[in-house]
Design a protein around this motif. Structure first.
Motif, short mmCIF file in Angstrom:
data_model
loop_
_atom_site.label_atom_id
_atom_site.label_comp_id
_atom_site.label_asym_id
_atom_site.label_seq_id
_atom_site.Cartn_x
_atom_site.Cartn_y
_atom_site.Cartn_z
N PRO A 76 -6.01 16.00 -17.02
CA PRO A 76 -6.55 14.64 -17.18
C PRO A 76 -5.42 13.61 -17.36
CG PRO A 76 -7.81 16.17 -18.52
CD PRO A 76 -6.64 16.95 -18.02
N PHE A 77 -4.40 14.01 -18.09
CA PHE A 77 -3.30 13.07 -18.30
C PHE A 77 -2.64 12.69 -16.96
CE2 PHE A 77 1.29 12.45 -18.81
CZ PHE A 77 1.29 11.31 -19.62
N ALA A 78 -2.43 13.70 -16.09
CA ALA A 78 -1.79 13.41 -14.80
C ALA A 78 -2.66 12.50 -13.95
CB ALA A 78 -1.51 14.71 -14.05
N VAL A 79 -3.96 12.75 -13.95
CA VAL A 79 -4.86 11.91 -13.15
C VAL A 79 -4.88 10.48 -13.67
CG1 VAL A 79 -7.26 11.59 -12.46
CG2 VAL A 79 -6.29 13.88 -12.45
N VAL A 80 -5.00 10.36 -15.02
CA VAL A 80 -5.01 9.02 -15.62
C VAL A 80 -3.69 8.29 -15.35
CG1 VAL A 80 -5.08 7.75 -17.81
CG2 VAL A 80 -6.71 9.62 -17.37
N VAL A 108 -3.41 4.73 -13.48
CA VAL A 108 -2.81 3.56 -14.17
C VAL A 108 -1.68 2.96 -13.33
CG1 VAL A 108 -1.45 2.84 -16.17
CG2 VAL A 108 -3.48 4.28 -16.49
N VAL A 109 -0.85 3.81 -12.78
CA VAL A 109 0.27 3.32 -11.96
C VAL A 109 -0.24 2.61 -10.72
CG1 VAL A 109 2.26 4.00 -10.59
CG2 VAL A 109 1.88 5.04 -12.83
N CYS A 110 -1.24 3.20 -10.05
CA CYS A 110 -1.78 2.59 -8.83
C CYS A 110 -2.41 1.24 -9.13
CB CYS A 110 -2.81 3.52 -8.19
SG CYS A 110 -2.08 5.01 -7.47
N VAL A 111 -3.25 1.19 -10.22
CA VAL A 111 -3.89 -0.08 -10.58
C VAL A 111 -2.85 -1.12 -10.96
CG1 VAL A 111 -5.44 -1.19 -12.25
CG2 VAL A 111 -6.07 1.02 -11.25
N LEU A 152 4.22 10.89 -6.16
CA LEU A 152 5.35 11.29 -7.01
C LEU A 152 4.91 12.18 -8.16
CD1 LEU A 152 8.34 10.99 -7.81
CD2 LEU A 152 7.70 8.93 -9.07
N VAL A 153 3.80 11.77 -8.83
CA VAL A 153 3.31 12.57 -9.97
C VAL A 153 2.86 13.94 -9.51
CG1 VAL A 153 1.57 12.71 -11.81
CG2 VAL A 153 2.67 10.51 -11.26
N GLY A 154 2.09 13.94 -8.39
CA GLY A 154 1.62 15.22 -7.89
C GLY A 154 2.78 16.10 -7.45
N THR A 155 3.83 15.52 -6.90
CA THR A 155 4.98 16.31 -6.47
C THR A 155 5.67 16.96 -7.66
OG1 THR A 155 5.30 14.84 -4.59
CG2 THR A 155 7.15 16.22 -5.22
N TRP A 192 0.83 -1.21 0.00
CA TRP A 192 0.00 0.00 0.00
C TRP A 192 0.86 1.26 0.00
CZ3 TRP A 192 -4.64 -0.03 -1.62
CH2 TRP A 192 -5.46 -1.14 -1.40
N ALA A 193 2.01 1.22 0.65
CA ALA A 193 2.91 2.38 0.62
C ALA A 193 3.41 2.63 -0.79
CB ALA A 193 4.08 2.14 1.57
#
Length: 396
Positions: A373-377, A381-384, A351-354, A342-343
């Motif tokens: 939208p690209f950043a959110v997607v 994708v990375v989390c999934v 990381l992306v938001g930073t 989970w970490a």
């Protein structure tokens, strides 16, 4: 042993012994013997100022002279005992000592012509049980035992017995056995005491062997308690088993030689004309010794088995504890993997938001219509992807 009128024996010197217990190897050359003086029972040691004084005989527990099974005298000193024994026809002296001094043993050795090796053994103590014959004198070493209830321990004592044609000398180096009870029992049966020094020896042997019975009962009770403690898982039971095993080793050393000693005495019945009553008495003592020796052997075997069982139970307990620790460690590892997974999943959007929160002026994606939208997607994708990977590996 035949009865005869006692005659004074010639004085015998013992140059191998030095006052104060010095080693014979370190002894200085012994001076030539002094000219014959007054009889020993009339000699006195001198103090520093030359005043005569009596020898120190504080270790004499009791000295008595018997004739026809009855006490005819209770001298107060060894010298008086020697004198009274010479005066009585067909008499027997029974002298009891407790940790005597070297001077007292030398006095007895000179009076009764005791062998030097037997005197050395009586002085040093810590001898194994044995029976030796020096001319007309028997020298017997016994290891007596008694059970102490409070500490639940076996206390061993040592008894040396000199048996001659008209004397019995006992030298005790311990609390057991109670020879006063033996003397009282013999005096209450004068017909047995009238049989002479051999009867006293057999009575002493019987007392020593009878003293083993309470010890056997006490040890049996200890073993029963130890068995309960072993299956109860008492952590101190191993120490108790070891201590009792050491006591049984000493008990074996006390009882095993007695079997051979008594058979040796029985083998000399015909040669020395032992009374038939005493022969039956000795055979009974030999039976009791054999029974006790077998019980002690059984105790040692039982303690060995108990120790093995205890070692097995301790090993099983340790294995169970190790298994429990391993299971706890496995569970902790599973929890750590979940937390780590989970970490990692939460680290990707962070990381992306930073990166997009650095507020640099020249960042291509800042002016791009599809940048948000690209950043959110991308974060989704990375989390999934990480979730699917960890799930397949069993971390989640």
């Amino acid at each position: 042993m035949s009865e005869r009128r006692r005659t004074p024996r010639p004085t015998r010197r013992y140059p191998w012994l030095r006052p104060g217990g010095a080693n014979r190897a370190d002894a200085a050359p012994h001076p030539a013997p002094a000219p014959p003086g007054p009889p020993r029972d009339e000699q006195r040691t001198a103090s520093a100022d030359g005043t005569p004084r009596e020898p120190d005989e504080r270790s004499v527990v009791e000295a008595a002279v018997y004739r026809d099974g009855r006490r005819v005298g209770t001298p107060g000193t060894l010298a008086a005992t020697y004198r009274r024994l010479r005066e009585e026809t067909g008499a027997m002296a029974w002298i009891g000592l407790y940790r005597p001094s070297e001077a007292e043993l030398l006095s007895l050795a000179e009076e009764f012509d005791l062998h030097k090796l037997a005197i050395e053994d009586a002085l040093e103590a810590h001898q194994r049980p044995k029976l030796e014959r020096y001319g007309e004198t028997l020298f017997v070493v016994l290891r007596a035992a008694r059970y102490l209830d409070a500490p639940e321990e076996v206390d061993f004592g040592e008894l040396h017995v000199f048996v001659g044609p008209d004397f019995v000398i006992t030298v005790r180096h311990g609390a057991a056995p109670d020879l006063s009870a033996v003397r009282g029992r013999m005096e209450s049966t004068p017909e047995l005491l009238a049989l002479g020094p051999e009867a006293v020896l057999y009575a002493i042997l019987d007392a020593a062997v009878d003293g083993y019975a309470p010890v056997v009962a006490g040890v049996q009770n200890d073993i029963d308690e130890i068995e309960t403690e072993v299956f109860r898982g008492d952590p101190e039971v191993s120490r108790r088993i070891y201590g009792l095993s050491r006591e049984m080793v000493e008990f074996q050393r006390a009882t095993r030689p007695l079997v051979g000693m008594l058979h040796g005495l029985m083998a000399g019945f015909d040669k020395y004309g032992t009374d038939e009553e005493l022969q039956r008495y000795l055979r009974d003592v030999a039976d009791h010794v054999t029974h006790t020796s077998e019980r002690v052997d059984g105790f040692r075997s039982a303690l060995t088995d108990i120790l093995a069982v205890n070692a097995t139970l301790v090993t099983q307990q340790q294995n169970a504890e190790m298994r429990a620790l391993a299971e706890a460690g496995f569970e902790q590892n599973e929890e750590v993997k979940k937390i780590s997974a989970w970490a990692a999943i939460l680290f990707a959007p962070t990381l992306v938001g930073t990166i997009y929160g650095m507020n640099f002026t020249h960042m291509p994606e800042l002016d791009w219509v599809w940048g948000y939208p690209f950043a959110v997607v991308l974060m989704a994708v990375v989390c999934v992807s990480l979730y699917v990977i960890f799930k397949r590996r069993g971390w989640l």
